[in-house]
Design an enzyme around this catalytic site. Structure first.
Site, PDB file in Angstrom:
ATOM      1  N   ASP A  28       7.612   2.154  -1.452  1.00 37.32           N
ATOM      2  CA  ASP A  28       6.871   2.112  -0.188  1.00 37.32           C
ATOM      3  C   ASP A  28       6.894   3.502   0.452  1.00 37.32           C
ATOM      4  O   ASP A  28       7.965   4.015   0.784  1.00 37.32           O
ATOM      5  CB  ASP A  28       7.562   1.083   0.724  1.00 37.32           C
ATOM      6  N   ARG A  63      -0.116   1.322  -0.755  1.00 38.56           N
ATOM      7  CA  ARG A  63      -0.014   1.265  -2.215  1.00 38.56           C
ATOM      8  C   ARG A  63      -1.144   0.488  -2.890  1.00 38.56           C
ATOM      9  O   ARG A  63      -1.817   1.017  -3.791  1.00 38.56           O
ATOM     10  CB  ARG A  63       1.341   0.665  -2.611  1.00 38.56           C
ATOM     11  N   CYS A  90       0.614  -5.297  -2.156  1.00 40.80           N
ATOM     12  CA  CYS A  90       1.794  -4.647  -1.580  1.00 40.80           C
ATOM     13  C   CYS A  90       2.128  -5.360  -0.275  1.00 40.80           C
ATOM     14  O   CYS A  90       1.734  -6.517  -0.090  1.00 40.80           O
ATOM     15  CB  CYS A  90       1.564  -3.145  -1.381  1.00 40.80           C
TER      16      CYS A  90
HETATM   17  P1  4NP Z   1       2.023  -0.724   1.892  1.00 40.30           P
HETATM   18  O1  4NP Z   1       2.871   0.151   2.933  1.00 40.30           O
HETATM   19  O2  4NP Z   1       2.772  -2.007   1.703  1.00 40.30           O
HETATM   20  O3  4NP Z   1       2.023   0.136   0.675  1.00 40.30           O
HETATM   21  O4  4NP Z   1       0.648  -0.907   2.483  1.00 40.30           O
HETATM   22  C1  4NP Z   1       3.256  -0.333   4.190  1.00 40.30           C
HETATM   23  C2  4NP Z   1       2.346  -0.448   5.204  1.00 40.30           C
HETATM   24  C3  4NP Z   1       2.746  -0.888   6.455  1.00 40.30           C
HETATM   25  C4  4NP Z   1       4.066  -1.221   6.666  1.00 40.30           C
HETATM   26  C5  4NP Z   1       4.985  -1.122   5.642  1.00 40.30           C
HETATM   27  C6  4NP Z   1       4.576  -0.679   4.394  1.00 40.30           C
HETATM   28  N1  4NP Z   1       4.481  -1.649   7.946  1.00 40.30           N
HETATM   29  O5  4NP Z   1       5.689  -1.906   8.112  1.00 40.30           O
HETATM   30  O6  4NP Z   1       3.645  -1.783   8.847  1.00 40.30           O
END
Ligand code: 4NP
Length: 158
Positions: free
Chosen positions: A116, A14, A8
């Site tokens: 997300d 995720r 992700c």
């Molecule tokens: P992930 O979610 O991609 O599912 O781990 C996110 C985690 C952090 C961020 C965005 C999405 N961020 O912008 O820091």
């Protein structure tokens, strides 16, 4: 041994959820599959998963606590048999990083995406666990079918 990598953006919501679900469900299914997860961005490298993902996973019996975020590396495209993106943005990022001799990344949910949950409320994190369970169940069905095919060919060759 089949090795699967889930990817992700941050590797704190995720993909660690999918990794934790896959670990449990592959073992339950008796499949010897190695799993890992990574992010296409490095904002959270070394951090444990988001507390909301840890809570949503724990509520369904999946332990995310030991996991730590890492960023995808070129070698991952050679070490893993399949590389799964959670959404199309990350699929695009993976395609740009893939070395010419690396595995082609694919979407974890086939044609769908795992949204997300980072900027939303707790329901988004529960939905990630649900989608992780669905995607892993589909992978298990596919891997079982593959095993049956290999077994049938061995019988035919014997
Ligand atoms: P992930 O979610 O991609 O599912 O781990 C996110 C985690 C952090 C961020 C965005 C999405 N961020 O912008 O820091």
């Amino acid at each position: 041994m089949t090795r699967l990598l889930f990817v992700c953006l941050g590797n704190i919501c995720r993909s660690p959820t999918v990794e934790a679900v896959a670990r449990v469900e592959f073992a339950r299914a008796g499949l010897g599959i190695e799993v890992d997860s990574a992010g296409t961005a490095g904002y959270h490298v070394g951090e444990p998963p988001d507390a909301r993902s840890i809570a949503a996973g724990a509520a369904q019996g999946y332990d995310l606590l030991p996991l730590r975020a890492r960023k995808i590396a070129t070698i991952d495209f050679r070490r893993f048999d399949r590389v799964f993106a959670m959404d199309r943005d990350n699929l695009r990022a993976l395609r740009a990083l893939r070395p010419h001799d690396g595995v082609e990344p694919e979407l974890f949910l086939g044609d769908g995406e795992v949204p997300d949950p980072y900027y939303g409320d707790a329901s988004g994190f529960d939905r990630v666990v649900m989608l992780a369970r669905e995607g892993v169940a589909t992978l298990i069905a596919g891997l079982r079918a593959q095993e049956r095919d290999v077994g049938a060919h061995r019988m035919a060759d014997a």
